[in-house]
Design a protein around this motif. Sequence first.
Motif, PDB file in Angstrom:
ATOM      1  N   ASP A  76      16.931 -12.597  -3.266  1.00 44.67           N
ATOM      2  CA  ASP A  76      15.686 -12.687  -2.302  1.00 44.67           C
ATOM      3  C   ASP A  76      15.426 -11.571  -1.534  1.00 44.67           C
ATOM      4  N   ILE A  77      16.331 -10.882  -1.035  1.00 46.03           N
ATOM      5  CA  ILE A  77      16.279  -9.562  -0.372  1.00 46.03           C
ATOM      6  C   ILE A  77      15.906  -8.630  -1.260  1.00 46.03           C
ATOM      7  N   PHE A  78      16.514  -8.474  -2.441  1.00 47.27           N
ATOM      8  CA  PHE A  78      15.876  -7.627  -3.517  1.00 47.27           C
ATOM      9  C   PHE A  78      14.603  -7.941  -4.045  1.00 47.27           C
ATOM     10  N   ASP A  79      14.524  -9.103  -4.343  1.00 52.40           N
ATOM     11  CA  ASP A  79      12.891  -9.369  -4.669  1.00 52.40           C
ATOM     12  C   ASP A  79      12.069  -9.075  -3.823  1.00 52.40           C
ATOM     13  N   PHE A  80      12.139  -9.227  -2.400  1.00 57.26           N
ATOM     14  CA  PHE A  80      11.304  -8.729  -1.158  1.00 57.26           C
ATOM     15  C   PHE A  80      11.182  -7.427  -1.358  1.00 57.26           C
ATOM     16  N   PHE A  81      12.149  -6.544  -1.511  1.00 50.24           N
ATOM     17  CA  PHE A  81      11.906  -5.054  -1.674  1.00 50.24           C
ATOM     18  C   PHE A  81      11.441  -4.510  -2.747  1.00 50.24           C
ATOM     19  N   LEU A  82      11.607  -5.154  -4.089  1.00 50.73           N
ATOM     20  CA  LEU A  82      10.854  -4.983  -5.476  1.00 50.73           C
ATOM     21  C   LEU A  82       9.655  -5.174  -5.286  1.00 50.73           C
ATOM     22  N   HIS A  83       8.956  -6.344  -4.737  1.00 45.09           N
ATOM     23  CA  HIS A  83       7.728  -6.738  -4.667  1.00 45.09           C
ATOM     24  C   HIS A  83       6.690  -5.863  -3.209  1.00 45.09           C
ATOM     25  N   THR A  84       7.531  -5.286  -2.420  1.00 43.56           N
ATOM     26  CA  THR A  84       6.889  -4.511  -1.560  1.00 43.56           C
ATOM     27  C   THR A  84       6.745  -3.085  -1.575  1.00 43.56           C
ATOM     28  N   LEU A  85       7.874  -2.554  -2.393  1.00 39.10           N
ATOM     29  CA  LEU A  85       7.998  -1.324  -2.512  1.00 39.10           C
ATOM     30  C   LEU A  85       6.791  -0.519  -3.022  1.00 39.10           C
ATOM     31  N   PRO A  86       6.053  -0.935  -4.302  1.00 43.36           N
ATOM     32  CA  PRO A  86       4.796  -0.528  -4.635  1.00 43.36           C
ATOM     33  C   PRO A  86       3.891  -0.325  -3.569  1.00 43.36           C
ATOM     34  N   LEU A  87       3.397  -1.383  -2.791  1.00 39.96           N
ATOM     35  CA  LEU A  87       2.618  -1.307  -1.717  1.00 39.96           C
ATOM     36  C   LEU A  87       2.731  -0.269  -0.575  1.00 39.96           C
ATOM     37  N   VAL A  88       4.182   0.028  -0.459  1.00 35.44           N
ATOM     38  CA  VAL A  88       4.474   1.043   0.648  1.00 35.44           C
ATOM     39  C   VAL A  88       4.178   2.506   0.173  1.00 35.44           C
ATOM     40  N   VAL A  89       4.739   2.616  -1.134  1.00 34.30           N
ATOM     41  CA  VAL A  89       4.415   3.896  -1.616  1.00 34.30           C
ATOM     42  C   VAL A  89       2.922   4.247  -1.846  1.00 34.30           C
ATOM     43  N   LEU A  90       2.207   3.093  -2.270  1.00 35.64           N
ATOM     44  CA  LEU A  90       0.905   3.393  -2.032  1.00 35.64           C
ATOM     45  C   LEU A  90       0.285   3.646  -0.634  1.00 35.64           C
ATOM     46  N   ALA A  91       0.785   3.088   0.196  1.00 37.77           N
ATOM     47  CA  ALA A  91       0.212   3.422   1.619  1.00 37.77           C
ATOM     48  C   ALA A  91       0.453   4.847   1.979  1.00 37.77           C
ATOM     49  N   ILE A  92       1.630   5.385   1.597  1.00 38.96           N
ATOM     50  CA  ILE A  92       2.238   6.671   1.738  1.00 38.96           C
ATOM     51  C   ILE A  92       1.326   7.575   0.917  1.00 38.96           C
ATOM     52  N   ARG A  93       1.014   7.357  -0.153  1.00 37.83           N
ATOM     53  CA  ARG A  93       0.187   8.285  -0.756  1.00 37.83           C
ATOM     54  C   ARG A  93      -1.271   8.211  -0.343  1.00 37.83           C
ATOM     55  N   LEU A  94      -1.651   7.209   0.154  1.00 38.22           N
ATOM     56  CA  LEU A  94      -3.067   7.044   0.636  1.00 38.22           C
ATOM     57  C   LEU A  94      -3.282   8.039   1.967  1.00 38.22           C
ATOM     58  N   TRP A  95      -2.167   7.848   2.831  1.00 33.15           N
ATOM     59  CA  TRP A  95      -1.933   8.412   4.145  1.00 33.15           C
ATOM     60  C   TRP A  95      -1.836   9.889   3.825  1.00 33.15           C
ATOM     61  N   ARG A  96      -1.134  10.374   2.896  1.00 31.00           N
ATOM     62  CA  ARG A  96      -1.131  11.707   2.596  1.00 31.00           C
ATOM     63  C   ARG A  96      -2.363  12.541   2.118  1.00 31.00           C
ATOM     64  N   ASP A  97      -3.210  11.611   1.181  1.00 29.47           N
ATOM     65  CA  ASP A  97      -4.116  12.099   0.541  1.00 29.47           C
ATOM     66  C   ASP A  97      -5.365  12.393   1.900  1.00 29.47           C
ATOM     67  N   ALA A  98      -5.301  11.382   2.939  1.00 32.29           N
ATOM     68  CA  ALA A  98      -6.252  11.279   4.036  1.00 32.29           C
ATOM     69  C   ALA A  98      -5.808  12.512   4.845  1.00 32.29           C
ATOM     70  N   LYS A  99      -4.609  12.734   5.123  1.00 27.76           N
ATOM     71  CA  LYS A  99      -4.152  14.105   5.932  1.00 27.76           C
ATOM     72  C   LYS A  99      -4.515  15.336   5.013  1.00 27.76           C
ATOM     73  N   ARG A 100      -4.466  15.319   3.921  1.00 24.96           N
ATOM     74  CA  ARG A 100      -4.721  16.622   3.126  1.00 24.96           C
ATOM     75  C   ARG A 100      -6.276  16.812   3.308  1.00 24.96           C
ATOM     76  N   ARG A 101      -7.054  15.769   3.220  1.00 21.90           N
ATOM     77  CA  ARG A 101      -8.477  15.877   3.289  1.00 21.90           C
ATOM     78  C   ARG A 101      -8.873  16.401   4.801  1.00 21.90           C
ATOM     79  N   ARG A 102      -8.108  15.934   5.971  1.00 22.58           N
ATOM     80  CA  ARG A 102      -8.334  16.207   7.246  1.00 22.58           C
ATOM     81  C   ARG A 102      -8.216  17.613   7.354  1.00 22.58           C
ATOM     82  N   LEU A 103      -6.964  18.286   6.870  1.00 18.92           N
ATOM     83  CA  LEU A 103      -6.731  19.462   7.010  1.00 18.92           C
ATOM     84  C   LEU A 103      -7.484  20.503   6.186  1.00 18.92           C
TER      85      LEU A 103
END
Length: 77
Positions: free
Chosen positions: A47-74
Motif C-alpha cells: 500500500d505504501i509503494f502504491d501510494f508513492f507510485l500513484h503520487t510521484l507523477p503529480l509531484v514531478v509535474l508540480a516540480i516541473r511547473l514550479w521550475r517553469d514559472a521560476k524560469r519565466r519570472r527570471l
Amino acid sequence: MRWIDRIPKWLLVALAIYLAGAPFVPEPHLVEKWRMLFEGSLSRPIDIFDFFLHTLPLVVLAIRLWRDAKRRRLAKH
C-alpha cells in the motif's frame, strides 16, 4: 533537476492524470491510499509503494511547473 526539464510537459500531464485516476472504477487508488493515510491504516508495504507510485507523477509535474514559472519570472527581469 535538469532531467525534469527534459521530460515533455504533455507526457508528465498524461502520466499524472492516468496514475492519479487508475484504476478508475470502483475508486482510484490515489483516493483510496490518501484516505488510508488519513485514517492511519496505510501500513502494508504494498500500500505504501502504491501510494508513492500513484503520487510521484503529480509531484514531478508540480516540480516541473514550479521550475517553469521560476524560469519565466527570471526571464522578465
